[in-house]
Design an enzyme around this catalytic site. Structure first.
Site, PDB file in Angstrom:
ATOM      1  N   TRP A  14       0.811  -1.224   0.000  1.00  0.00           N
ATOM      2  CA  TRP A  14       0.000   0.000   0.000  1.00  0.00           C
ATOM      3  C   TRP A  14       0.839   1.265   0.000  1.00  0.00           C
ATOM      4  O   TRP A  14       0.567   2.203  -0.746  1.00  0.00           O
ATOM      5  CB  TRP A  14      -1.009  -0.023   1.143  1.00  0.00           C
ATOM      6  N   ASP A  17      -1.666   6.646   6.141  1.00  0.00           N
ATOM      7  CA  ASP A  17      -2.754   5.793   5.667  1.00  0.00           C
ATOM      8  C   ASP A  17      -3.049   4.787   6.784  1.00  0.00           C
ATOM      9  O   ASP A  17      -2.228   3.928   7.074  1.00  0.00           O
ATOM     10  CB  ASP A  17      -2.290   5.078   4.389  1.00  0.00           C
ATOM     11  N   LYS A  53     -12.382  -1.744   6.247  1.00  0.00           N
ATOM     12  CA  LYS A  53     -11.741  -2.794   7.031  1.00  0.00           C
ATOM     13  C   LYS A  53     -12.252  -2.788   8.470  1.00  0.00           C
ATOM     14  O   LYS A  53     -12.797  -3.769   8.917  1.00  0.00           O
ATOM     15  CB  LYS A  53     -10.231  -2.649   6.980  1.00  0.00           C
TER      16      LYS A  53
END
Ligand SMILES: *Cc1c(COP(=O)(O)O)cnc(C)c1O
Length: 361
Positions: free
Chosen positions: A102, A172, A196
């Site tokens: 990511w 993030d 999530k």
């Protein structure tokens, strides 16, 4: 009915009572005569629900008053572009910590829009470790330092935060939002896709220090402009109404279950059940990850062969355990144990892992 155990990495498990509340209020939101998802976002019942969502976030995440909170579309992925568009000036440079899938994607997108300094590159250790937080000192002229708090695919998680002084810190937090207390004041921007830990897909949570907006690049198109969203309290255009509604219900569930501290206890308990099972397997099950940075959300593990892993997955499925396959880019196995996943499901997985070893070890 819901007799499956959901270890999917995202979108992922939600509390049953949240799904039930969505179902029972879907046709008529609390006697308003309309559904939340067919009402205007410029009036009731949306406004009341929205304001409650924002104040719950402020309370549960301890977000100071000089931070704006809003939701955008486009997933966390859109932020890989919006961040450099807004905060990386044409003659500037931003520090990126390349720690896995990511952060790497964020780094790649930023490099297309400006100058990136790879402050740390985890490819030497195959993204199984992180730099020590106290050692991270961004260059003085850096526009910001970027990190990913939990690498969902690699299974590594920051345990502490760098002190970046005058250099804004951007994170993030898609896969560990509200899984532990976070000192928001150390960050200039925190963001994450909610799918999530906080809700269904569709909304990206943005927490932005007001001061940060003074550093913005000029001449941005409307949607790309954080200031415009902040000025309009996140209602410049139609926000992802359904996701926000579900997030509100999840936040109420988190509050009832002890808030950020309660979630941290749950996460420590659940992840240690699985890590202990791995560590006590005498090498039958292994974790590729540096112990100091083991994620409490996404636990990656391997067996001795891919055949054995295949067998594990198919037998786990027969036991009602879903989503245990590692990401296609890295293979292996992964158990995601997000906030809403019941402790009992984790214990069942641990029992299954031990049983599998007894039969195959
Ligand atoms: C899932 C994930 C993303 C991507 O989120 P989208 O909403 O699918 O764009 C980004 N960062 C992290 C850490 C993630 O876990």
């Amino acid at each position: 009915m819901r007799d499956k155990k959901n270890f999917f990495a995202g979108p992922s498990v939600l509390p049953l009572e949240v799904l039930e509340a969505l179902q029972s209020d879907l046709l008529d939101y609390k006697g308003s005569g309309v559904s939340m998802i067919e009402a205007s976002h410029r009036g009731e019942p949306f406004e009341g629900m929205y304001n409650e969502t924002l104040s719950l976030l402020r309370e549960l995440m301890n977000i100071p008053a000089d931070y704006d909170i809003f939701f955008l579309g486009g997933g966390a992925t859109l932020q890989f572009t919006m961040i450099p568009m807004n905060f990386l000036p044409p003659n500037g440079v931003a520090d990126y910590i390349k720690s896995g899938t990511w952060a790497n994607k964020a780094t790649e997108d930023a490099s297309k829009l400006g100058k990136v300094n790879l402050y740390y590159d985890g490819s030497d250790n195959k993204f199984t470790s992180l730099p020590e937080a106290s050692s991270v000192k961004p260059s003085k002229n850096s526009s910001y330092l970027y990190l990913c708090s939990n690498e969902t695919i690699g299974g590594i998680e920051w345990q502490d935060w760098p002190e970046t002084g005058n250099v804004p810190l951007i994170a993030d937090m898609s896969s560990d939002l509200l899984s532990r207390p976070v000192p928001v004041e150390k960050f200039s921007m925190i963001y994450g896709g909610v799918q999530k830990n906080l809700g269904p897909a569709g909304a990206t949570l943005i927490i932005m220090k007001k001061e940060m907006l003074e550093r913005q690049n000029k001449n941005l198109t409307a949607y790309m402009d954080y200031s415009l969203h902040a000025k309009n309290d996140g209602l410049y255009n139609t926000p992802p109404v359904f996701s926000i509604w579900a997030v509100k219900l999840v936040l109420e569930w988190i509050k009832k279950n002890g808030g950020a501290v309660g979630m941290e206890k749950r996460a420590s308990l659940k992840s240690s059940i699985i890590y202990d099972t791995i560590d006590n397997s005498g090498g039958f099950i292994t974790s590729p990850v540096d112990k100091a940075y083991r994620s409490k959300m996404n636990i990656v593990f391997r067996l001795q062969s891919e055949e054995l892993e295949k067998k594990f997955l198919s037998e786990a499925k027969q036991h009602g355990m879903l989503g245990l396959k590692g990401h296609r880019s890295v293979g292996g196995l992964r158990a995601s144990v997000y906030n809403s996943l019941p402790v009992e499901d984790v214990m069942a997985l641990s029992d299954f892992m031990k049983e599998f070893q007894r039969a195959n070890g």
